[in-house]
Write a protein that holds these residues in place. Sequence first.
Motif, PDB file in Angstrom:
ATOM      1  N   ALA A 190     -23.144 -23.918 -23.647  1.00 14.54           N
ATOM      2  CA  ALA A 190     -23.860 -25.197 -23.646  1.00 14.54           C
ATOM      3  C   ALA A 190     -22.930 -26.352 -23.285  1.00 14.54           C
ATOM      4  O   ALA A 190     -23.287 -27.205 -22.461  1.00 14.54           O
ATOM      5  CB  ALA A 190     -24.503 -25.432 -25.008  1.00 14.54           C
ATOM      6  N   ILE A 191     -21.751 -26.390 -23.866  1.00 17.88           N
ATOM      7  CA  ILE A 191     -20.793 -27.470 -23.586  1.00 17.88           C
ATOM      8  C   ILE A 191     -20.326 -27.402 -22.137  1.00 17.88           C
ATOM      9  O   ILE A 191     -20.232 -28.428 -21.454  1.00 17.88           O
ATOM     10  CB  ILE A 191     -19.614 -27.416 -24.577  1.00 17.88           C
ATOM     11  N   SER A 192     -20.052 -26.205 -21.656  1.00 13.88           N
ATOM     12  CA  SER A 192     -19.612 -26.040 -20.268  1.00 13.88           C
ATOM     13  C   SER A 192     -20.696 -26.493 -19.295  1.00 13.88           C
ATOM     14  O   SER A 192     -20.413 -27.160 -18.297  1.00 13.88           O
ATOM     15  CB  SER A 192     -19.248 -24.583 -19.985  1.00 13.88           C
ATOM     16  N   LEU A 193     -21.931 -26.137 -19.580  1.00 14.47           N
ATOM     17  CA  LEU A 193     -23.042 -26.538 -18.715  1.00 14.47           C
ATOM     18  C   LEU A 193     -23.187 -28.055 -18.698  1.00 14.47           C
ATOM     19  O   LEU A 193     -23.375 -28.657 -17.640  1.00 14.47           O
ATOM     20  CB  LEU A 193     -24.338 -25.877 -19.192  1.00 14.47           C
ATOM     21  N   LEU A 194     -23.065 -28.673 -19.847  1.00 16.40           N
ATOM     22  CA  LEU A 194     -23.146 -30.134 -19.935  1.00 16.40           C
ATOM     23  C   LEU A 194     -22.023 -30.787 -19.125  1.00 16.40           C
ATOM     24  O   LEU A 194     -22.255 -31.756 -18.383  1.00 16.40           O
ATOM     25  CB  LEU A 194     -23.079 -30.584 -21.387  1.00 16.40           C
TER      26      LEU A 194
ATOM     27  N   VAL B 219     -20.411 -29.563 -16.552  1.00 17.76           N
ATOM     28  CA  VAL B 219     -20.649 -29.362 -15.120  1.00 17.76           C
ATOM     29  C   VAL B 219     -21.708 -30.337 -14.611  1.00 17.76           C
ATOM     30  O   VAL B 219     -21.559 -30.927 -13.538  1.00 17.76           O
ATOM     31  CB  VAL B 219     -21.066 -27.899 -14.834  1.00 17.76           C
ATOM     32  N   VAL B 220     -22.764 -30.530 -15.382  1.00 19.46           N
ATOM     33  CA  VAL B 220     -23.808 -31.484 -14.979  1.00 19.46           C
ATOM     34  C   VAL B 220     -23.232 -32.901 -14.890  1.00 19.46           C
ATOM     35  O   VAL B 220     -23.518 -33.632 -13.937  1.00 19.46           O
ATOM     36  CB  VAL B 220     -25.004 -31.421 -15.960  1.00 19.46           C
ATOM     37  N   LEU B 221     -22.407 -33.290 -15.855  1.00 17.51           N
ATOM     38  CA  LEU B 221     -21.778 -34.603 -15.810  1.00 17.51           C
ATOM     39  C   LEU B 221     -20.833 -34.735 -14.614  1.00 17.51           C
ATOM     40  O   LEU B 221     -20.786 -35.782 -13.962  1.00 17.51           O
ATOM     41  CB  LEU B 221     -21.030 -34.881 -17.108  1.00 17.51           C
ATOM     42  N   ALA B 222     -20.090 -33.686 -14.328  1.00 14.21           N
ATOM     43  CA  ALA B 222     -19.177 -33.709 -13.176  1.00 14.21           C
ATOM     44  C   ALA B 222     -19.954 -33.882 -11.875  1.00 14.21           C
ATOM     45  O   ALA B 222     -19.567 -34.676 -11.009  1.00 14.21           O
ATOM     46  CB  ALA B 222     -18.341 -32.431 -13.141  1.00 14.21           C
ATOM     47  N   PHE B 223     -21.061 -33.169 -11.720  1.00 16.38           N
ATOM     48  CA  PHE B 223     -21.884 -33.326 -10.520  1.00 16.38           C
ATOM     49  C   PHE B 223     -22.462 -34.738 -10.435  1.00 16.38           C
ATOM     50  O   PHE B 223     -22.563 -35.303  -9.355  1.00 16.38           O
ATOM     51  CB  PHE B 223     -23.018 -32.296 -10.489  1.00 16.38           C
TER      52      PHE B 223
END
Length: 45
Positions: free
Chosen positions: A27-31, A33-37
């Motif tokens: 969950a943290i990794s997905l969040l 990645v979304v913020l980075a994009f």
Amino acid sequence: MAEEQIHVTKTEARAGVTPHVVRYVLAISLLLVVLAFAFVLGLFG
């Protein structure tokens, strides 16, 4: 000659319990990645 089968539970086979840390890491990794994009696309700056 047939070998005798040994049946053990998952916990006995692992010799312990499995922590549920993986779901938090995912969950943290997905969040992140979304913020980075979002930053790359210029949505925040």
